[in-house]
Design an enzyme around this catalytic site. Structure first.
Site, PDB file in Angstrom:
ATOM      1  N   GLY A  12      25.970   5.553  43.415  1.00  0.00           N
ATOM      2  CA  GLY A  12      27.622   5.430  43.333  1.00  0.00           C
ATOM      3  C   GLY A  12      27.810   4.910  44.868  1.00  0.00           C
ATOM      4  N   ASP A  13      29.110   4.647  44.604  1.00  0.00           N
ATOM      5  CA  ASP A  13      29.864   4.376  46.037  1.00  0.00           C
ATOM      6  C   ASP A  13      29.304   2.995  46.685  1.00  0.00           C
ATOM      7  OD1 ASP A  13      31.267   6.849  45.952  1.00  0.00           O
ATOM      8  OD2 ASP A  13      29.281   7.797  46.492  1.00  0.00           O
ATOM      9  N   LYS A  16      31.755  -1.399  43.935  1.00  0.00           N
ATOM     10  CA  LYS A  16      31.806  -1.856  42.687  1.00  0.00           C
ATOM     11  C   LYS A  16      33.276  -2.577  42.579  1.00  0.00           C
ATOM     12  CE  LYS A  16      30.422   1.462  40.347  1.00  0.00           C
ATOM     13  NZ  LYS A  16      30.123   2.456  41.387  1.00  0.00           N
ATOM     14  N   LYS A  18      35.392  -3.500  44.817  1.00  0.00           N
ATOM     15  CA  LYS A  18      35.563  -4.672  45.817  1.00  0.00           C
ATOM     16  C   LYS A  18      35.010  -5.946  44.850  1.00  0.00           C
ATOM     17  CE  LYS A  18      34.489  -6.784  50.086  1.00  0.00           C
ATOM     18  NZ  LYS A  18      33.541  -6.724  51.304  1.00  0.00           N
ATOM     19  N   GLY A  40      35.927   7.379  41.807  1.00  0.00           N
ATOM     20  CA  GLY A  40      36.981   6.399  42.576  1.00  0.00           C
ATOM     21  C   GLY A  40      36.332   5.234  42.954  1.00  0.00           C
ATOM     22  N   HIS A  41      37.207   4.225  43.045  1.00  0.00           N
ATOM     23  CA  HIS A  41      36.805   3.076  44.038  1.00  0.00           C
ATOM     24  C   HIS A  41      37.934   2.467  44.746  1.00  0.00           C
ATOM     25  CE1 HIS A  41      37.504   1.549  39.567  1.00  0.00           C
ATOM     26  NE2 HIS A  41      38.231   0.747  40.348  1.00  0.00           N
ATOM     27  N   ARG A 142      30.978  16.653  18.525  1.00  0.00           N
ATOM     28  CA  ARG A 142      31.648  16.156  17.510  1.00  0.00           C
ATOM     29  C   ARG A 142      33.056  17.012  17.157  1.00  0.00           C
ATOM     30  NH1 ARG A 142      26.899  15.729  15.905  1.00  0.00           N
ATOM     31  NH2 ARG A 142      26.977  17.500  14.507  1.00  0.00           N
ATOM     32  N   GLN A 223      30.313   5.479  38.624  1.00  0.00           N
ATOM     33  CA  GLN A 223      29.156   5.878  39.084  1.00  0.00           C
ATOM     34  C   GLN A 223      28.088   4.762  39.206  1.00  0.00           C
ATOM     35  OE1 GLN A 223      30.257   7.930  36.136  1.00  0.00           O
ATOM     36  NE2 GLN A 223      31.403   9.348  37.733  1.00  0.00           N
ATOM     37  N   ARG A 304      29.332  12.032  52.266  1.00  0.00           N
ATOM     38  CA  ARG A 304      28.019  11.585  51.600  1.00  0.00           C
ATOM     39  C   ARG A 304      26.731  11.437  52.362  1.00  0.00           C
ATOM     40  NH1 ARG A 304      31.681   6.043  50.347  1.00  0.00           N
ATOM     41  NH2 ARG A 304      32.961   7.021  48.659  1.00  0.00           N
ATOM     42  N   LEU A 331      26.915  -4.572  54.596  1.00  0.00           N
ATOM     43  CA  LEU A 331      25.722  -5.097  55.784  1.00  0.00           C
ATOM     44  C   LEU A 331      26.138  -4.826  57.012  1.00  0.00           C
ATOM     45  CD1 LEU A 331      22.953  -6.709  55.812  1.00  0.00           C
ATOM     46  CD2 LEU A 331      24.210  -8.608  56.143  1.00  0.00           C
ATOM     47  N   GLY A 412      28.633  -8.392  51.529  1.00  0.00           N
ATOM     48  CA  GLY A 412      29.638  -7.973  52.286  1.00  0.00           C
ATOM     49  C   GLY A 412      29.609  -7.576  53.384  1.00  0.00           C
TER      50      GLY A 412
END
Length: 425
Positions: A12-13, A16, A18, A40-41, A142, A223, A304, A331, A412
């Site tokens: 994750g993180d 996505k 962007k 979140g993004h 259910r 995620q 992180r 990068l 990026g």
């Protein structure tokens, strides 16, 4: 069929949001297919930094229909707060559509999430305590409550009474908590209906209508691959299926509807919370990656964990998602290093693993086998074309593509929408 899936390939993180935002201008519809507001993004566009949790990234474009699919679990109060934030910035949210089959996060889900994590103590999973896991658990057993249940007062009341009978028993007898009141919950959630009802739709029909008209549809998950409930580093995973196949169940499309699968990967690796992390850097290098990459959770603010790029994970992600290409992000975070390292294999007791071992006991003991590449020691922020990239940066990208087995199509070099380079196929 002109459908594209954007999927995270690590924990994750990866960025996505962007890339989804970048691709959105070509799309007629952007569909969120799983997860909840635990992920979140962040999108940086037109001078705004937007932290989105539930609303698809395509909301920024007036020509796009943003869709929250049936595979998402929704807390209406959180959704409304996010819509209010967007509208406060002048963004029209009236186009948003919400699947009637999406499940609701209820107050008892959040309460159970909190007390369960406390009960687990040192064995806790590191959830965001927002009720995501318990909501998915109810879906599987259910007894979940869906968005469409709010439309029928009798159905909603009956389902709520049934759920609370069991949940209050668990809360009181296992965790010594006071019971929750059905009447208060009923009134609150029915009050949401006035605002929810105009956005509730048959999203499967909407999506297939767009595909049949030849319109481009983008599917985005929350995620990432190694947080997938089935394919990730269980039990340190999320409660749904972020892999590309999750778009099929979470949005109501078949595999043949999907034409392109773009895997998003950071130029290094990060992880939030507990769980195995073969290339983790618990030293000054790791701290530098945190500082340069601003590696703190969009929703939680949690620091992180960081590590070098893991090509073993990437090869597995290619397999699990049928990736057609990779979008490499951040990068520029590696600009300051004399040497950049890539994990090309794992080793355990003298045995080399080129793919992620399935057995957890083996995975927890692996040692990364690194290949070192020269750094470029150049600020990439001003780079606007692939040709302007330093030779060492181009070599790094080519090496990752070779190790992964699929091409890198986007790179990026900064947080802005315009700081993404499109590489030749």
């Amino acid at each position: 069929m002109p459908a594209t899936v954007v999927v995270g390939t690590q924990w994750g993180d990866e960025g996505k949001g962007k890339l989804t935002d970048l691709l959105a201008k070509e799309m007629a519809m952007v569909v969120r297919y799983q997860g909840g507001h635990n992920a979140g993004h962040t999108i940086v566009a037109d001078g705004h930094t937007l932290a989105l949790q539930l609303v698809p990234s395509g909301i920024l474009y007036p020509h796009i229909t943003p869709v929250i699919g049936n595979g998402v679990v929704v807390d209406p109060a959180v959704l409304f707060a996010e819509l209010d934030m967007l509208e406060g910035k002048g963004i029209d949210t009236s186009r948003l559509k919400l699947s009637g089959n999406a499940h609701l996060i209820m107050p008892y889900h959040q309460e159970l999430d909190k007390v369960t994590e406390r009960f687990l103590g040192k064995n806790k999973l590191g959830t965001t305590k927002r009720g995501i896991g318990p909501a998915y658990a109810d879906k599987a057993t259910r007894v979940g409550i869906r968005v469409q249940d709010l439309l029928d007062e009798k159905i909603f009341s009956a389902k709520l009474d049934l759920a609370l009978r069991e949940k209050n028993g668990v809360l009181a007898k296992v965790y010594n908590r006071l019971p929750l009141k059905a009447s208060e919950m009923f009134t609150r959630y029915r009050s949401y209906l006035e605002r929810l009802e105009p956005m509730i739709a048959d999203t499967v029909d909407l999506i297939h209508g767009a595909l049949e008209r030849g319109e481009n549809v983008l599917f985005e998950g929350a995620q990432a691959t190694f947080l997938d409930l089935d394919q990730g580093t269980y039990p340190y995973v999320t409660s749904s299926n972020p892999v590309a196949g999750g778009a099929c169940t979470g949005a109501g499309v078949g595999p043949r509807d999907i034409q392109r699968v773009i895997g998003i990967a950071k130029a290094y690796v990060t992880r939030v919370g507990a769980g195995p992390f073969p290339t983790e850097l618990e030293d000054e290098t790791g701290d530098l990656l945190v500082d340069r990459g601003q590696e703190f959770g969009t929703n939680t603010g949690r620091r992180r964990r960081t590590g070098w790029f893991d090509a073993v994970m990437m090869r597995q992600a290619v397999r699990l998602n049928s990736l057609s290409e990779i979008a490499l992000t951040k990068l520029d975070v590696l600009d300051v290093f004399d040497t950049v390292r890539v994990c090309v294999a794992y080793e355990v007791d003298g045995v080399r693993h080129d793919h992620v071992p399935y057995h957890q006991s083996v995975l927890h003991k692996v040692k990364p086998v690194y290949e070192d590449l020269p750094g470029w020691k150049t600020n990439l922020a001003a780079v606007t074309t692939p040709a302007q990239l330093p030779a060492a940066a181009r070599d790094y990208i080519a090496f990752l593509a070779e190790q992964s087995g699929v091409p890198v199509s986007y790179v990026g070099v900064g947080p802005g929408r315009e700081q993404t380079l499109r590489l030749a196929a």
